[in-house]
Design a protein around this motif. Structure first.
Motif, PDB file in Angstrom:
ATOM      1  N   ASN A 136      46.343  46.022  35.967  1.00 18.26           N
ATOM      2  CA  ASN A 136      46.220  46.705  37.253  1.00 18.26           C
ATOM      3  C   ASN A 136      46.630  48.175  37.142  1.00 18.26           C
ATOM      4  N   TYR A 137      47.713  48.440  36.371  1.00 16.84           N
ATOM      5  CA  TYR A 137      48.156  49.812  36.158  1.00 16.84           C
ATOM      6  C   TYR A 137      47.051  50.640  35.493  1.00 16.84           C
ATOM      7  N   ILE A 138      46.422  50.039  34.473  1.00 12.26           N
ATOM      8  CA  ILE A 138      45.393  50.771  33.724  1.00 12.26           C
ATOM      9  C   ILE A 138      44.176  51.049  34.611  1.00 12.26           C
ATOM     10  N   ILE A 139      43.756  50.032  35.397  1.00  9.30           N
ATOM     11  CA  ILE A 139      42.601  50.221  36.291  1.00  9.30           C
ATOM     12  C   ILE A 139      42.885  51.311  37.310  1.00  9.30           C
ATOM     13  N   THR A 140      44.088  51.265  37.893  1.00  8.89           N
ATOM     14  CA  THR A 140      44.476  52.283  38.875  1.00  8.89           C
ATOM     15  C   THR A 140      44.519  53.673  38.235  1.00  8.89           C
ATOM     16  N   ALA A 141      45.015  53.744  37.013  1.00  9.77           N
ATOM     17  CA  ALA A 141      45.097  55.027  36.306  1.00  9.77           C
ATOM     18  C   ALA A 141      43.711  55.598  36.057  1.00  9.77           C
ATOM     19  N   LEU A 142      42.774  54.743  35.624  1.00 12.90           N
ATOM     20  CA  LEU A 142      41.412  55.215  35.377  1.00 12.90           C
ATOM     21  C   LEU A 142      40.740  55.686  36.664  1.00 12.90           C
ATOM     22  N   ARG A 143      40.993  54.967  37.776  1.00 14.08           N
ATOM     23  CA  ARG A 143      40.424  55.401  39.060  1.00 14.08           C
ATOM     24  C   ARG A 143      40.976  56.756  39.466  1.00 14.08           C
ATOM     25  N   SER A 144      42.269  56.948  39.243  1.00 12.91           N
ATOM     26  CA  SER A 144      42.892  58.234  39.589  1.00 12.91           C
ATOM     27  C   SER A 144      42.320  59.366  38.740  1.00 12.91           C
ATOM     28  N   LEU A 145      42.081  59.101  37.470  1.00 10.10           N
ATOM     29  CA  LEU A 145      41.488  60.121  36.604  1.00 10.10           C
ATOM     30  C   LEU A 145      40.092  60.487  37.075  1.00 10.10           C
ATOM     31  N   ARG A 146      39.308  59.478  37.453  1.00  5.63           N
ATOM     32  CA  ARG A 146      37.941  59.735  37.897  1.00  5.63           C
ATOM     33  C   ARG A 146      37.915  60.461  39.238  1.00  5.63           C
ATOM     34  N   ARG A 147      38.878  60.143  40.106  1.00  6.28           N
ATOM     35  CA  ARG A 147      38.912  60.740  41.449  1.00  6.28           C
ATOM     36  C   ARG A 147      39.342  62.205  41.386  1.00  6.28           C
ATOM     37  N   ASN A 148      40.180  62.579  40.422  1.00 11.01           N
ATOM     38  CA  ASN A 148      40.671  63.955  40.284  1.00 11.01           C
ATOM     39  C   ASN A 148      40.163  64.547  38.970  1.00 11.01           C
ATOM     40  N   THR A 149      38.849  64.711  38.874  1.00 12.75           N
ATOM     41  CA  THR A 149      38.221  65.092  37.608  1.00 12.75           C
ATOM     42  C   THR A 149      38.720  66.435  37.090  1.00 12.75           C
ATOM     43  N   VAL A 150      38.764  67.449  37.974  1.00  8.35           N
ATOM     44  CA  VAL A 150      39.152  68.792  37.529  1.00  8.35           C
ATOM     45  C   VAL A 150      40.568  68.786  36.970  1.00  8.35           C
ATOM     46  N   PHE A 151      41.492  68.192  37.737  1.00  9.32           N
ATOM     47  CA  PHE A 151      42.883  68.163  37.286  1.00  9.32           C
ATOM     48  C   PHE A 151      43.030  67.313  36.023  1.00  9.32           C
ATOM     49  N   SER A 152      42.262  66.258  35.924  1.00 10.40           N
ATOM     50  CA  SER A 152      42.329  65.402  34.734  1.00 10.40           C
ATOM     51  C   SER A 152      41.871  66.168  33.484  1.00 10.40           C
ATOM     52  N   VAL A 153      40.775  66.938  33.642  1.00 11.09           N
ATOM     53  CA  VAL A 153      40.288  67.729  32.503  1.00 11.09           C
ATOM     54  C   VAL A 153      41.336  68.748  32.075  1.00 11.09           C
ATOM     55  N   ILE A 154      41.970  69.422  33.052  1.00 15.79           N
ATOM     56  CA  ILE A 154      43.010  70.399  32.734  1.00 15.79           C
ATOM     57  C   ILE A 154      44.181  69.720  32.040  1.00 15.79           C
ATOM     58  N   HIS A 155      44.586  68.554  32.552  1.00 12.05           N
ATOM     59  CA  HIS A 155      45.661  67.787  31.913  1.00 12.05           C
ATOM     60  C   HIS A 155      45.319  67.484  30.454  1.00 12.05           C
ATOM     61  N   VAL A 156      44.111  66.925  30.254  1.00 13.33           N
ATOM     62  CA  VAL A 156      43.715  66.474  28.920  1.00 13.33           C
ATOM     63  C   VAL A 156      43.614  67.649  27.953  1.00 13.33           C
ATOM     64  N   LEU A 157      42.948  68.734  28.374  1.00 10.43           N
ATOM     65  CA  LEU A 157      42.780  69.877  27.481  1.00 10.43           C
ATOM     66  C   LEU A 157      44.121  70.539  27.150  1.00 10.43           C
ATOM     67  N   GLY A 158      44.981  70.703  28.167  1.00 10.96           N
ATOM     68  CA  GLY A 158      46.288  71.316  27.930  1.00 10.96           C
ATOM     69  C   GLY A 158      47.116  70.521  26.936  1.00 10.96           C
ATOM     70  N   LEU A 159      47.166  69.203  27.132  1.00 11.26           N
ATOM     71  CA  LEU A 159      47.926  68.366  26.202  1.00 11.26           C
ATOM     72  C   LEU A 159      47.240  68.272  24.844  1.00 11.26           C
ATOM     73  N   ALA A 160      45.886  68.271  24.834  1.00 14.33           N
ATOM     74  CA  ALA A 160      45.160  68.151  23.561  1.00 14.33           C
ATOM     75  C   ALA A 160      45.433  69.348  22.663  1.00 14.33           C
ATOM     76  N   ILE A 161      45.477  70.541  23.244  1.00 13.41           N
ATOM     77  CA  ILE A 161      45.758  71.737  22.439  1.00 13.41           C
ATOM     78  C   ILE A 161      47.159  71.653  21.853  1.00 13.41           C
ATOM     79  N   GLY A 162      48.124  71.283  22.674  1.00 13.93           N
ATOM     80  CA  GLY A 162      49.491  71.141  22.176  1.00 13.93           C
ATOM     81  C   GLY A 162      49.621  70.060  21.126  1.00 13.93           C
ATOM     82  N   LEU A 163      48.962  68.921  21.359  1.00 12.62           N
ATOM     83  CA  LEU A 163      49.043  67.806  20.414  1.00 12.62           C
ATOM     84  C   LEU A 163      48.365  68.151  19.084  1.00 12.62           C
ATOM     85  N   SER A 164      47.200  68.810  19.139  1.00 11.52           N
ATOM     86  CA  SER A 164      46.502  69.146  17.898  1.00 11.52           C
ATOM     87  C   SER A 164      47.312  70.156  17.087  1.00 11.52           C
TER      88      SER A 164
END
Length: 813
Positions: free
Chosen positions: A4-32
């Motif tokens: 249920n946590y994972i399903i809810t998390a995926l829905r939240s990511l899809r609902r807030n696409t712009v913020f999700s992309v910013i989150h992912v790219l910001g962390l991806a640069i730091g992680l890489s």
């Protein structure tokens, strides 16, 4: 529940696409960045870790002082290893290693077993003279033979790779007993084969001639193995101490041995030679004793780790900023969850799973980005596919992902789970403590731009200093000059060879002599005025060359004339610093003076050279003497070619053909003089590359976070902006109103970062004797650059919001 946590998390990511992309790219640069820099650090810190009892292994080095000039070397006199073995207690193992390179390079040839012919294979690298103890120090795996075979003269041991190079397709067992010719004085028998080392190491030898061979051939004199006075730069010694022995105690005893056997040394404070034991762990990182050996920079590695930490921090700050900014939007969701019985711990877990989902996506993106970043930092380490495909890297990636998820997600989870549902459902989203996050968001935004501003200033200062070092007038020509050494000890018609080179259409001028004006190591001699006392002798940099040397390099003469090769008293040119150090008030006074060099050699000064840099701008300009004499080092100035032309490659092919016609068994290897000078600044160039990329990535992450915040701000202020437009506010005033707070935060970040950056760069510049001035304009330009970047980022959303129809914002709820 986890599902249920994972399903809810995926829905939240899809609902807030712009913020999700910013989150992912910001962390991806730091992680890489963190992943790549982990690989670099792990690569460099893993050198020679496989040696048994490595914490007790040392290399003998010497620090010398002569009349105020300091030098450092790992060269040892030939008799020292045997003397240490016999007279210094506490030494478990001592291993002499004589490296065949430079002037001691050995031509190699392979005699045929049956045909009686000899096949030359050139002058391969990686050949050393050593004793059986080498294989106790370094744990090679034996394929055939054992270490004892090196007790006998005229024996050699090969690694499997070298054996296949010399005897392709022959099994290791059949190689024992085969012959190898070294130069014209050694015919050795292959007595053993070892496997190549697979671990990272600075012990790169792959061919081992028995040390006993030296005492049976003329190489004994060539290597000065019986002399305490004549040292070869390629003569090294490694030792392993017993567990309870202090290296300082052994170093003092080695110094005493040198004092006992070498006349004049350590008798006065003006001439000292002090031994020290360099730990194995220091060999890969200490350039002071490296000579031509590649070293890594601990400070650069720590700086890289700092960059990775900052980029990761920026990604986490972005996540915290945008997550807490969205608290009001998700307040009703949290209120309803609590109303229907949800506990705070469950909500915290829900948001941590969301963070882990975003971090997992970011890690996948970072694994795609990492190979590209690895190419950017290729100067720090050799590339290899096995860097990624190994268990330590996988474990590190998983741990990094979990740690980042906790760092980035824990505080937002606490804030979001702490809302009070009664106040939220009454329509008071600012209640429940969420409004207190505004101040934190401002602090985090300022910290982001402080880091970016620091990187911009540091990158500008470092790039300016490197450019200053590489492109200022060094006192000689750098471009289109190639240098190469002739094979040592091979008699040939050097004059005919030089004439053949000079006759080539692409060659402007040729000179024979010693090393070029700038060289990576100090090569010294003693110089004094006639009748001077021992303490008045001057330690000077030595160069020599024929009459073409000075004009080829474009060295300016401020007095006198060019040197010539003459019979009797040799002619020399000295630089201005040397003339002053010898006591001449006006440098012209030295013209015609007779000076004394080592061995009571008398020379006459015919020219004064304008001061030029002999090494990097880290070091001062030293006294230099240039003697009129030919040598085994050839300098070739090429004629200019058109950009993208093929004249130089063709000329180099002609030079190589002429070289092989005269020296058929030797390998032709050359360097461009300007590339040699650039190698003096390898660490600085790496630092500039690192800072440039860190600057770009930090600005990108910061601006992505700023974009997310302004999108959120514009969204929650839609009605306010609509009312302002209806009341007559202009688009310009609305843009200024939306941007004002963020601009003030960027300016505050500049004010805080500038003094920190000034202090850090000033400390870095202290290592240079000659440095580019740092003006206030650099700081103002960097601040303006970041401000413009921030304004451009803000403009994407503020202009769009200011131009929106107020009717749309006022009629919606």
């Amino acid at each position: 529940m986890l599902k249920n946590y994972i399903i809810t998390a995926l829905r939240s990511l899809r609902r807030n696409t712009v913020f999700s992309v910013i989150h992912v790219l910001g962390l991806a640069i730091g992680l890489s960045a963190a992943l790549v820099i982990f690989l670099i650090a792990r690569h460099e810190f893993s050198y020679d870790r496989f040696l048994p009892a490595g914490d007790r292994v040392y290399r003998i080095a010497f620090d010398n002082q002569f009349n105020g000039h300091t030098g450092h070397t790992t060269a040892v006199p030939g008799p020292l290893p045997a003397a240490v073995r016999q007279q210094v207690p506490g030494v478990e193992l001592i291993v002499p290693v004589l490296v065949c390179e430079g002037s001691t390079t050995l031509p190699v040839a392979i005699p045929s077993e049956h045909a009686g012919t000899v096949t030359p294979v050139g002058t391969p690298a990686g050949i050393v003279y050593t004793t059986p103890e080498y294989f106790t120090l370094i744990p090679f795996e034996w394929v055939a033979g054992n270490a004892a075979v090196l007790q006998q003269p005229y024996t050699t041991v090969l690694t499997e790779s070298r054996a296949q190079q010399y005897f392709p397709g022959v099994p290791a067992a059949d190689l024992v007993g085969r012959e190898i010719l070294y130069g014209d004085s050694i015919q050795a028998t292959v007595a053993g084969i070892v496997r190549d080392l697979r671990d990272r190491t600075d012990f790169t030898a792959v061919e081992f001639i028995s040390y006993a061979t030296l005492f049976e051939t003329i190489q004994r004199e060539a290597w000065s193995v019986d002399s305490w006075s004549n040292w070869s730069e390629n003569s090294k010694a490694y030792l392993r101490l017993h567990a309870a022995i202090s290296p300082e105690t052994v170093a003092r005893q080695v110094t005493d041995l040198l004092t006992q056997h070498r006349e004049g040394v350590n008798r006065t404070a003006s001439y000292t030679n002090t031994a020290r034991l360099q730990p194995l762990a220091d060999i890969h990182f200490n350039p002071t004793y490296a000579g031509t050996q590649r070293t890594a920079s601990r400070s650069a590695l720590y700086a890289l780790l700092g960059v990775a930490a900052f980029l990761l921090l920026l990604g986490c700050v972005n996540f915290i900023n945008l997550s807490t900014a969205q608290a009001a939007r998700r307040a009703k969701e949290i209120g309803i969850r609590k109303t229907v019985g949800g506990h705070r711990a469950q909500i915290v877990r829900q948001f941590l799973v969301e963070t882990l989902s975003i971090t997992t996506l970011a890690m996948i993106v970072s694994l795609v980005l990492a190979p590209f970043l690895l190419r950017v930092f290729a100067g720090f380490m050799p590339l290899s596919a096995t860097l990624f495909i190994n268990i330590p890297t996988a474990v590190y990636a998983v741990l990094l992902m979990l740690v980042v998820s906790m760092l980035a997600g824990f505080y937002p989870a606490l804030v979001l789970s702490g809302v009070r549902p009664a106040l939220i459902l009454r329509g008071r989203p600012g209640a429940g403590g969420m409004m207190r996050t505004t101040r934190l968001r401002k602090m985090l935004t300022v910290s982001q731009f402080m880091i970016a501003q620091f990187f911009i200033i540091a990158a500008l200062v470092v790039s300016r200093q490197v450019d200053f070092s590489l492109h200022q007038d060094l006192g000689y020509r750098q471009e289109a000059i190639l240098n190469f050494a002739l094979p040592p000890g091979v008699r040939a018609d050097q004059t005919g060879f030089i004439n053949s080179l000079q006759a080539m259409a692409g060659v402007e001028r040729v000179s024979s002599g010693f090393i070029p004006p700038a060289f990576g190591r100090s090569l010294l001699t003693m110089l004094s005025r006639s009748g001077a006392r021992e303490d008045d002798k001057l330690s000077v940099q030595l160069r020599f060359g024929d009459a073409n040397y000075i004009p080829l390099y474009g060295i300016q003469l401020v007095a006198g004339r060019n040197i010539r090769e003459v019979e009797g008293v040799a002619e020399v040119a000295i630089n201005e610093t040397c003339a002053r150090a010898l006591g001449y008030t006006e440098v012209e006074e030295a013209i015609g003076e007779e000076l004394t060099m080592v061995g009571d050699t008398h020379v006459v000064v015919v020219g004064i050279m304008k001061d030029f840099y002999q090494r990097s701008t880290h070091t001062r300009i030293d006294p230099v003497v240039l003697k009129g004499e030919r040598g085994d080092y050839i300098h070739v100035a090429l004629r200019a070619q058109q950009p993208g032309g093929t004249a130089w490659p063709e000329t180099i092919r002609q030079i190589e053909a002429a070289f092989h016609a005269l020296y058929p068994q030797a390998s032709f290897s050359f360097t461009f003089f300007d590339e040699s000078i650039a190698s003096f600044y390898q660490e600085e160039l790496q630092t500039a590359t690192m800072l440039t990329w860190a600057t770009g990535l930090s600005i990108l992450i910061s601006c992505m976070g700023l974009l997310g915040l302004v999108i959120y701000t514009a969204e929650i202020r839609r009605k306010e902006i609509g009312i302002r437009k209806i009341l007559g506010a202009s688009i310009t005033s609305l843009i200024a109103n939306l941007s004002r707070e963020f601009v003030l935060l960027v300016l505050l970040a500049f004010a805080l970062a500038a003094p920190i950056a000034w202090y850090a760069t000033d400390r870095w510049l202290e290592s240079f004797q000659y440095k580019a001035p740092v003006h206030v304009g650099i700081f103002l330009a960097s601040g303006a650059f970041l401000l413009v970047a921030a304004l451009l980022t803000l403009s994407f959303q503020t202009i769009r919001t200011a131009q929106s129809n107020p009717v749309d914002s006022l009629r919606s709820e």
